[in-house]
Design a protein around this motif. Sequence first.
Motif, PDB file in Angstrom:
ATOM      1  N   ARG A  70       0.843  -1.208   0.000  1.00  0.00           N
ATOM      2  CA  ARG A  70       0.000   0.000   0.000  1.00  0.00           C
ATOM      3  C   ARG A  70       0.879   1.259   0.000  1.00  0.00           C
ATOM      4  O   ARG A  70       1.041   1.898  -1.010  1.00  0.00           O
ATOM      5  N   ASP A  71       1.548   1.575   1.112  1.00  0.00           N
ATOM      6  CA  ASP A  71       2.355   2.797   1.129  1.00  0.00           C
ATOM      7  C   ASP A  71       3.586   2.620   0.231  1.00  0.00           C
ATOM      8  O   ASP A  71       4.045   3.566  -0.394  1.00  0.00           O
ATOM      9  N   ASN A  80       9.465   4.670   3.569  1.00  0.00           N
ATOM     10  CA  ASN A  80       8.930   4.326   4.895  1.00  0.00           C
ATOM     11  C   ASN A  80      10.034   3.660   5.716  1.00  0.00           C
ATOM     12  O   ASN A  80      11.118   3.383   5.212  1.00  0.00           O
ATOM     13  N   HIS A  97       8.008   7.990   8.260  1.00  0.00           N
ATOM     14  CA  HIS A  97       8.604   8.218   6.934  1.00  0.00           C
ATOM     15  C   HIS A  97      10.028   8.722   7.115  1.00  0.00           C
ATOM     16  O   HIS A  97      10.409   9.235   8.157  1.00  0.00           O
ATOM     17  N   HIS A 148       4.217   4.584  12.547  1.00  0.00           N
ATOM     18  CA  HIS A 148       4.309   4.570  11.079  1.00  0.00           C
ATOM     19  C   HIS A 148       5.151   5.786  10.694  1.00  0.00           C
ATOM     20  O   HIS A 148       4.677   6.917  10.756  1.00  0.00           O
ATOM     21  N   GLN A 191      -3.496   9.694  -0.019  1.00  0.00           N
ATOM     22  CA  GLN A 191      -3.304  10.827   0.865  1.00  0.00           C
ATOM     23  C   GLN A 191      -3.386  12.179   0.162  1.00  0.00           C
ATOM     24  O   GLN A 191      -4.053  13.080   0.616  1.00  0.00           O
TER      25      GLN A 191
HETATM   26 ZN    ZN Z   1       2.675   6.621   5.166  1.00  0.00          ZN
END
Ligand code: ZN
Length: 541
Positions: free
Chosen positions: A14-15, A246, A212, A210, A487
């Motif tokens: 996903r990310d 990430n 970055h 979570h 996002q």
């Molecule tokens: Zn993220």
Amino acid sequence: MREDYVRIFDTTLRDGEQSPGATMTSAEKLEVARVLARLGVDIIEAGFPAASPDDLEAVRRIAIEVGIPNDGTRPPVICGLARATRNDIEKAWEAVRHAARPRIHTFLATSEIHMQYKLKMTREQVVQRVREMVVYARSLCEDVEFSPEDAGRSDPEFLYRVLGEAIQAGATTLNIPDTVGYTLPDEFGALIAGIVQNTPGIENCTISVHCHNDLGLATANTLAGIRAGARQAEVTINGIGERAGNTALEEVVMALHTRPNQFGLATGIDTTQIARVSKLVSNYTGIVVQPNKAVVGANAFAHEAGIHQDGMLKHNQTYEIMRPETVGASVSKLVLGKHSGRHALKARLTSMGYFLGEAETDQLFERFKALADKKKTITDADLEALISDELYQPRELFSLENLQVACGTMGMPTASVRLRDPSGNLHVQASIGTGPVDATYKAIDAIVQVPNILQEFVVHAVTEGIDALGEVTVRIQGENSLVLDAQTEVDQPRTYGGYGADTDIVVASAKAYLSAINKMLVATGQYGPVEFAATQAVQQA
Ligand code: ZN
Ligand code: KIV
């Protein structure tokens, strides 16, 4: 919930997939989900189902094929991301509901800058939306995760209030994202500690982190969050993700594993599979792992400097804090040669964790023999490159029959290419270019006739020596293919990665380019579903 256990929530699909260039086909996503399950991740965030019907279908297939146990083992939780809207939540539920352990992950921003400019919502409106949407998600699914987006830049007092509302509304995991990679480790640790102390009802929920990597601090921040009480870490393989990426799964897992006295925390990860999964994700996404990348980079276990080698020979722990075997990194040693038979090849592959069927073994043995004719010694790394080139490939729509190039200091670099099209017809085309690869790509373009932009081309030798296999990774961007970013809510162009290996790097380049083109053609719906040559048969121990 065990206090001494950190759940690994993998968001590569996903990310990670949201990052430029990381587009994977549904078949690739399914394969990655399978290897993530074998790696031992606790939760797989399989995608953002509201992005498109294809994305929903990819998550649904993962929920059915990876999220349902067929061998008595406990499957991972399969999670789908949703913005805090009814439509997104319904789509996420439609996708994950087939899994034995489904999860909906919904999010809404809580920082002033996001609320004012992106959402155009007041604090009260945000609180109300969170309450309503978490209640709605919980009415569909027992396991609901809520993330206050941009938590790292949010007012902590407001954060406690929003999180408290989410808990009352039924959220079971509260994820704290440092969305823009802004915080420093002590700051992020303090944020988590504040949440632990001040959020009503938090003791019954899992706190997740979570991060970055915009300042190169994602792993440090994640570990600081874990020290402060988080028991779920959201990570991606190789740290892929938007912008600087990430938190890397392999870094967090190996930090916990290598420093037990510091953390005293376990994960469910089988560390010996890390290198293999890293390679697979790199091949599928076309995102090459930098050589000095921690844990999975090509140089992570290379001890080049003479002084280090001397120390290593006396005692390997002088300069090595982890053993390469612990992460499944193959040491480039002689394993097979020209006279090795099919049986020896199969035995070697089995000991490396690849269980191939008869047809796949035959296919690989042919490639092995061809390579052994050109190269004196065949190492584990060579075998892995052959597996990627032969077995982890999309169905060949256009395949390379022949390639001939003329290049050098005299005359124009020229390539003649013969391709077979999806109907089995042969096409021949010759082109000139600035070099042999450029000429080859122009000839392929003239046959395939699907416009694309070559964004990245990387060539590297699999092993040392002049006879080494060359592996080429490319990324191309299709002209008419967009995907909705969860996002930013902006349609982003999709890009496709391709991989090829051969002792001739122009041939490897042609194969990599065709592999990316084949993926793009299928993903844009031109030739039906991509099925992999033989990935179903490749099982790891
Ligand atoms: Zn993220
Ligand atoms: O970085 C972020 O804020 C996210 C959320 C959707 C969790 O990816």
